[in-house]
Design a protein around this motif. Structure first.
Motif, PDB file in Angstrom:
ATOM      1  N   SER A 102       0.829  -1.190   0.000  1.00 23.50           N
ATOM      2  CA  SER A 102       0.000   0.000   0.000  1.00 23.50           C
ATOM      3  C   SER A 102       0.871   1.249   0.000  1.00 23.50           C
ATOM      4  O   SER A 102       2.036   1.220   0.401  1.00 23.50           O
ATOM      5  CB  SER A 102      -0.907  -0.007   1.231  1.00 23.50           C
TER       6      SER A 102
ATOM      7  N   ARG B  15      -8.937  -1.869   0.180  1.00 26.38           N
ATOM      8  CA  ARG B  15      -8.726  -2.399  -1.163  1.00 26.38           C
ATOM      9  C   ARG B  15      -9.735  -1.787  -2.110  1.00 26.38           C
ATOM     10  O   ARG B  15     -10.898  -1.670  -1.743  1.00 26.38           O
ATOM     11  CB  ARG B  15      -8.892  -3.929  -1.191  1.00 26.38           C
ATOM     12  N   PRO B  16      -9.318  -1.399  -3.311  1.00 21.88           N
ATOM     13  CA  PRO B  16      -7.957  -1.481  -3.807  1.00 21.88           C
ATOM     14  C   PRO B  16      -7.036  -0.511  -3.061  1.00 21.88           C
ATOM     15  O   PRO B  16      -7.466   0.572  -2.651  1.00 21.88           O
ATOM     16  CB  PRO B  16      -8.081  -1.080  -5.286  1.00 21.88           C
TER      17      PRO B  16
ATOM     18  N   GLU C  73      -3.777   0.819  -7.230  1.00 19.49           N
ATOM     19  CA  GLU C  73      -3.679  -0.617  -7.533  1.00 19.49           C
ATOM     20  C   GLU C  73      -4.216  -0.898  -8.932  1.00 19.49           C
ATOM     21  O   GLU C  73      -5.123  -0.221  -9.417  1.00 19.49           O
ATOM     22  CB  GLU C  73      -4.455  -1.429  -6.503  1.00 19.49           C
TER      23      GLU C  73
ATOM     24  N   THR D 141      -6.271  -3.727 -10.719  1.00 18.89           N
ATOM     25  CA  THR D 141      -7.078  -4.900 -10.421  1.00 18.89           C
ATOM     26  C   THR D 141      -7.206  -5.769 -11.669  1.00 18.89           C
ATOM     27  O   THR D 141      -7.079  -5.286 -12.793  1.00 18.89           O
ATOM     28  CB  THR D 141      -8.477  -4.508  -9.927  1.00 18.89           C
TER      29      THR D 141
ATOM     30  N   PHE E 289      -7.857   3.555  -8.551  1.00 13.58           N
ATOM     31  CA  PHE E 289      -7.295   2.289  -9.032  1.00 13.58           C
ATOM     32  C   PHE E 289      -7.503   2.206 -10.534  1.00 13.58           C
ATOM     33  O   PHE E 289      -8.168   3.064 -11.138  1.00 13.58           O
ATOM     34  CB  PHE E 289      -7.962   1.107  -8.331  1.00 13.58           C
TER      35      PHE E 289
ATOM     36  N   ARG F 280       1.695  -6.635 -10.095  1.00 14.03           N
ATOM     37  CA  ARG F 280       1.955  -7.472  -8.926  1.00 14.03           C
ATOM     38  C   ARG F 280       3.447  -7.735  -8.742  1.00 14.03           C
ATOM     39  O   ARG F 280       3.946  -7.775  -7.620  1.00 14.03           O
ATOM     40  CB  ARG F 280       1.204  -8.799  -9.059  1.00 14.03           C
TER      41      ARG F 280
END
Length: 253
Positions: A113, A130-131, A135, A137, A212, A224
């Motif tokens: 994060s 989240r996200p 991020e 997704t 996100f 990732r």
């Protein structure tokens, strides 16, 4: 190759095979189960091809010399190769296991994060969990979750595409929700998400916000690998290093 204990170099005349397709099959002549049709074609080819005739004659001489004990193949001592090969196999196995563990950590655990590792709990640190900020997704059905806000009876959730053009809203009493099937967000876009509690004053700014992007499998994997847990990244480095070191020492018997 050694002949009578001395290193020998065999220089054969250079000929070109007249039919490389058949020439590559000359090994079949030594096969006791070679069909008669193939054997006839190969023997006819050998009778007309100086290249293959010479190669077969040379192979026969080498085989006879090895059988009679006049010709010896030079090879390193067996004990020298066993230990490194065992170590190399063990190292490659550990490397593969480390890479598998790294993929599990990077793909299954939440990405790092932008909140500097703080544990987000309670009203004083209210946030969308989240996200995580910025991020990526996988696909258009992301799951949203946020810290519970004391005194909130429900939450109004709104997702807006940056630049306009798409908005999704819902109301829930839970602290997590997933964009349902059939209402997927367009992939490859950036979004803002806002969670507004009812009543609004229970949130420090009246709402919780984050951003996100939705991505394809490749963009999600890339994100990732970059933003996954550091433990997973460290395991990946160790696994790759073990494989790079071990594989060159593995030899076929």
């Amino acid at each position: 190759m050694t002949l009578f204990g001395h290193q020998e170099k065999f220089d054969l005349p250079e000929y070109e095979c007249i039919d490389p397709g058949l020439g590559q099959q000359m090994w079949r002549l030594a096969d006791p189960h070679c069909p008669d049709e193939w054997k006839g074609r190969l023997e006819t080819h050998r009778a007309h091809c100086a290249h293959c005739r010479l190669q077969v004659a040379f192979a026969d001489k080498v085989e006879k010399g090895l059988r009679d004990g006049r010709l010896h193949l030079k090879s390193p001592a067996a004990g020298i190769l066993r230990l490194p090969r065992r170590l190399a196999l063990g190292g490659s196995g550990l490397g593969a296991a480390a890479l598998a563990a790294a993929l599990g950590v990077l793909m299954l655990l939440p990405p790092r994060s932008a909140l500097d590792g703080r544990i987000v709990r309670g009203d004083h640190d209210a946030a969308i969990i989240r996200p995580v900020p910025d991020e990526v997704t996988l696909g258009g059905n992301p799951q949203l979750s946020w810290t519970p806000l004391q005194g909130a009876t429900r939450y109004n959730v709104e997702i807006q595409k940056v630049g306009g053009g798409h908005t999704w809203t819902t109301t829930t009493q839970e602290t997590q929700i997933r964009v349902p099937e059939g209402m997927e967000l367009p992939v490859g876009q950036r979004y803002r998400v806002m969670v507004e509690p009812v009543p609004r004053h229970v949130a420090p700014d009246g709402h919780l916000g984050s951003s996100f992007s939705t991505g394809s499998v490749m963009s999600w994997l890339g994100y990732r690998l970059r933003q996954g847990q550091r433990a997973g990244q460290a395991l990946a480095v160790v696994g790759l290093a073990l494989l790079a070191f071990s594989v060159p020492f593995i030899r076929r018997r």
